[in-house]
Design an enzyme around this catalytic site. Structure first.
Site, PDB file in Angstrom:
ATOM      1  CG  HIS A   1       3.720   9.544   2.283  1.00 11.03           C
ATOM      2  ND1 HIS A   1       5.038   8.625   3.371  1.00 11.03           N
ATOM      3  CD2 HIS A   1       2.990   8.085   1.637  1.00 11.03           C
ATOM      4  CE1 HIS A   1       4.153   8.083   3.105  1.00 11.03           C
ATOM      5  NE2 HIS A   1       3.531   7.293   1.867  1.00 11.03           N
ATOM      6  CD  GLU A   2       0.118   9.861  -0.690  1.00 12.13           C
ATOM      7  OE1 GLU A   2       0.313   8.886  -0.967  1.00 12.13           O
ATOM      8  OE2 GLU A   2      -0.400   9.278   0.460  1.00 12.13           O
TER       9      GLU A   2
ATOM     10  CD  GLU B   1       4.374   3.649   2.445  1.00 13.19           C
ATOM     11  OE1 GLU B   1       4.278   3.123   1.448  1.00 13.19           O
ATOM     12  OE2 GLU B   1       3.834   4.017   2.816  1.00 13.19           O
TER      13      GLU B   1
ATOM     14  CG  HIS C   1       3.136   6.803  -2.864  1.00 12.45           C
ATOM     15  ND1 HIS C   1       4.247   5.367  -3.180  1.00 12.45           N
ATOM     16  CD2 HIS C   1       2.915   6.848  -1.834  1.00 12.45           C
ATOM     17  CE1 HIS C   1       3.182   4.747  -1.709  1.00 12.45           C
ATOM     18  NE2 HIS C   1       3.169   5.611  -1.448  1.00 12.45           N
TER      19      HIS C   1
END
Lengths: 507, 507
Positions: free
Chosen positions: A269-270, A299, A273
């Site tokens: 997930h990160e 997001e 980003h």
């Protein structure tokens, strides 16, 4: 004259660059506090953060900024500015207007109120006692209502708040998409609950040594092409990605020996980003445009990688055999399909940040509806626990046993962040809509993922989305990339298809 | 009137506090760059460091600072100030005067000259070609001579530079002590070289797994009472200690699998620096007095722990048995005495930062004599390599094979740091003089060290030295603590005694 304009333009850009330097400092202070700054120094550190925030804030509403904004906005100047400077100016002006319209005194007392509210929220959550937090929340809400009056708004007061996180977003549009999402997801959730064939998740809780997990995270990040020359991975309680500068975007994750999946998907997930920030065009470096275009768009990039690639079957066709070698006993007798189903299992739960892909949007919609009601004067702050629990029952079929696991779980309201929550759900909607286009434009994308060939995907995202930074507003960007405005059908059909397969539902 | 003074005093202290906040930021940026900031982001990071330095610098010579200095220095104000504010004012005024006397243009071009000199020095060192660095060094020296003219000086121009690192230090005093040091150490060095019984150091080079070294460093730091709630240990190429704030003082060390001793003693050394900063009185927090009183005094605290405690026999009586369990094979058959002698072995070498306790002061004196000669116009920059090598031959009996290992080894001159080197030797002199007093005042100190009872020693150092921060100048502090001004006898007798024992020299 042209020389003057050019030199004023350069001075303005240099002024903005200095503001961005303060931002890098603030981000480094943030990162340091969370990754291991010694605890005893944090009290004094807070004063440093205060000073640096104040300096940056002062620059955004200074007399100098006022002069830049007024001068460069004049037609004869404006026409000569580069497109980048124009957009930087637009952002500076927007921020200036937001801040300058609030009387200085009220701003200062709001800062104090937020600090008090944060402390009260911590205490209230610890004691699971909403009454401790309620008066503080009331004060923050009242203040925000007053601010909205100062700012003005179109159609709905809440729009003024939404716009600060996802520019252009409105209640009308959110109502439209969220109604559809609810109408589809609640029954779909029921069908998964009633399904006969459910994933067996017991093996997920087996012990997986933290050092081994770390090794696998590093391996996976290298596979995905995270550039350790322009980032690093650290451990924190809550994982995050933070851009220090365009060539230094760091991520964090968490390691839990008895639940490896939490940290593993947090890392992916990160990574999503970070990839966004690392791909922004060089020419935007040092400007306020050198970041993702909105909270929701950011997001979308993390969710695309975590949920739609990182939790897909092709991905684990490639990596499950490797993962199993890191902790053989745990995965002994667990097939690829068992693994895939387990890491995508659905279950209504109390805590938003622990929710699965299918129930998560419902957690967000609940919060959206409450915020909307508050700012339309239809919901009273004192009634929140009751309303919260009613909606939990209605959407997820469960009621939190206490407010700690209910209305008090998130820090956002205590920090005055109203209008932020919808961005989390927008992330899902944007991601699915982008995914839909990407699958049309990149041939055999599943095959590429299965073969660990991420370059075409990364290139597509970089060229179509990342490179633009804040040069394009989210609305415009979504339209240009996908050829249509926000459309919830893509998320809904993606979820329908994926969870019908996982839960072996009748079509 | 009193109210006005009190409020002006508070405003001034708040102004200083903000400057200290910039300093914490600069120290964090420094720490981050060295402990693991991603390499590709360092170019952009340099601009951030530049902006923050400029802001702090601007505050020290601002019109606001001028007003504070002038106003609070007036007798009717000054008499009302607290002792702390008076000392803060004294420091602020001194810095203001130093900076304001230099024409702005010259200051700016000096900054550029230093940046160019640093780059040239790197290149020169890499190529081992002094001619690349020489013109840059000449320019920096000329600029500093001009600055000294602007500042004015007492007796000797070089005093103006010495004073910036160790306030009050002069050429006359350094000549006196350094002459004695040379007269004693050069023959003592010869005696160790001619000694029949020399330490066997071969075992020091055996492989010691880095992870095991780390564990031992952490163990030792806990034993010494380093507070990990107010500090942390990281790895860097060159070990250092850096105060972020009074309750956050971090240290770094290095790990070399085939030479554990280097990192081990570096850790104890940096612990000594950190202990100083961590013990400064609470009432000095947020002022410019919240740090060690001088470069030399700071070095005395690190050397006291590293050399005089950390390399002492009582210390290893306690810890050698434990150390040997961390890497049994390496220490098999090596007795306590063998170990003690090996880690204190003496050998003339080219590189200052790798030198032992006995030859180190000679490296420093060589640099002092060169700097003194330069600023007395008795030495030309172009002649440095030759003079360097002559002095190396004279003091250490060896001649560097190239300038990389000679005159080009240190970065100090390329950064315009003239007058800094003597502080390193002063550290030894202060440390030995303090040690002498401490041994009189703390009964059975060797016994305490041997039993790992460091509290009385730490308490003595804290109460007598650390707590004062910069409230007492180094001269005054040394006199109050030891009852006498700088006296080289203590260092010389300490070294004579220690090395006579280690090399079994005839008394």
């Amino acid at each position: 004259m042209l020389t003057t304009i050019r030199s004023r333009e350069q001075e303005f850009l240099q002024y903005i660059r200095e503001m961005m330097h303060y931002q890098e400092v603030l981000h480094l202070l943030f990162w340091d506090v969370r990754t291991g700054a010694p605890k005893k120094g944090l009290g004094l550190r807070a004063d440093v953060i205060g000073t640096m925030s104040t300096k940056k804030f002062a620059m955004s509403i200074s007399a100098e900024m006022k002069t830049y904004v007024e001068e460069l906005s004049q037609a004869e100047y404006y026409q000569q500015l580069s497109p980048i400077t124009r957009k930087v100016l637009e952002h500076a002006k927007k921020e200036y207007d937001l801040l300058i319209k609030i009387p200085e005194k009220e701003f200062a007392s709001y800062e104090v109120a937020k600090a008090n509210a944060s402390a009260a929220w911590e205490e209230a959550k610890h004691a699971s006692d909403y009454s401790i937090f309620q008066p503080h929340l009331e004060k923050l809400v009242e203040t925000n209502k007053r601010f909205i009056d100062y700012w003005g708004y179109r159609e709905n007061p809440y729009n003024a708040l939404l716009d600060q996180y996802d520019p252009g977003m409105t209640v009308v549009r959110l109502d439209e998409v969220f109604t559809k999402v609810k109408a589809k997801l609640i029954p779909l959730l029921h069908r998964t609950q009633e399904a006969k064939s459910k994933p067996d998740t017991t093996f997920l809780g087996a012990a997986f040594p933290v050092e081994k997990q770390k090794d696998f995270h590093h391996f996976l990040l290298r596979e995905l092409g995270y550039d350790f020359g322009a980032g690093r991975l650290d451990e924190t309680i809550h994982p995050f990605a933070v851009p220090l500068n365009r060539k230094d975007v760091r991520i964090t994750t968490k390691f839990n020996e008895s639940y490896f999946a939490g940290g593993l998907f947090a890392t992916i997930h990160e990574y999503g980003h970070a990839l966004y920030e690392l791909n922004i065009a060089d020419e935007l470096i040092g400007t306020s445009l050198c970041t993702g275009t909105s909270t929701g768009f950011h997001e979308s990039q993390s969710l695309l990688w975590e949920k739609m690639i990182g939790r897909s079957k092709p991905f684990w066709k490639q990596y499950y055999p490797t993962l199993s070698t890191y902790n053989q006993e745990q995965f002994h007798g667990v097939g690829l399909d068992d693994f895939y189903r387990a890491v995508n299992s659905v279950s209504p739960s109390f805590i938003r940040i622990e929710a699965d892909e299918l129930t998560y949007p419902l957690h967000v919609i609940l919060r959206y509806e409450i915020e909307k009601g508050i700012f339309a004067n239809e919901i009273e702050v004192r009634d929140l626990p009751e309303i919260w629990n009613q909606k939990m029952q209605e959407y997820l079929g469960i009621v939190p046993p206490d407010d700690r696991r209910g209305v008090l779980q998130d820090m956002h309201w205590s920090a005055g962040m109203f209008g932020y929550f919808p961005s989390y759900a927008l992330g899902y909607l944007f991601a699915a809509q982008i995914r839909n286009t990407m699958r049309k434009e990149i041939k055999e994308i599943d095959q590429l993922v299965e073969e660990a060939k991420f370059t075409p995907i990364k290139q597509w995202l970089a060229e179509n989305i990342h490179v633009h930074g804040k040069m394009k507003d989210p609305d415009q960007l979504l339209l240009e990339v996908t050829g249509e405005p926000l459309n919830s059908d893509h998320l809904l059909s993606y979820l329908e298809e994926k969870y019908s397969d996982i839960y072996k539902l009748d079509k």
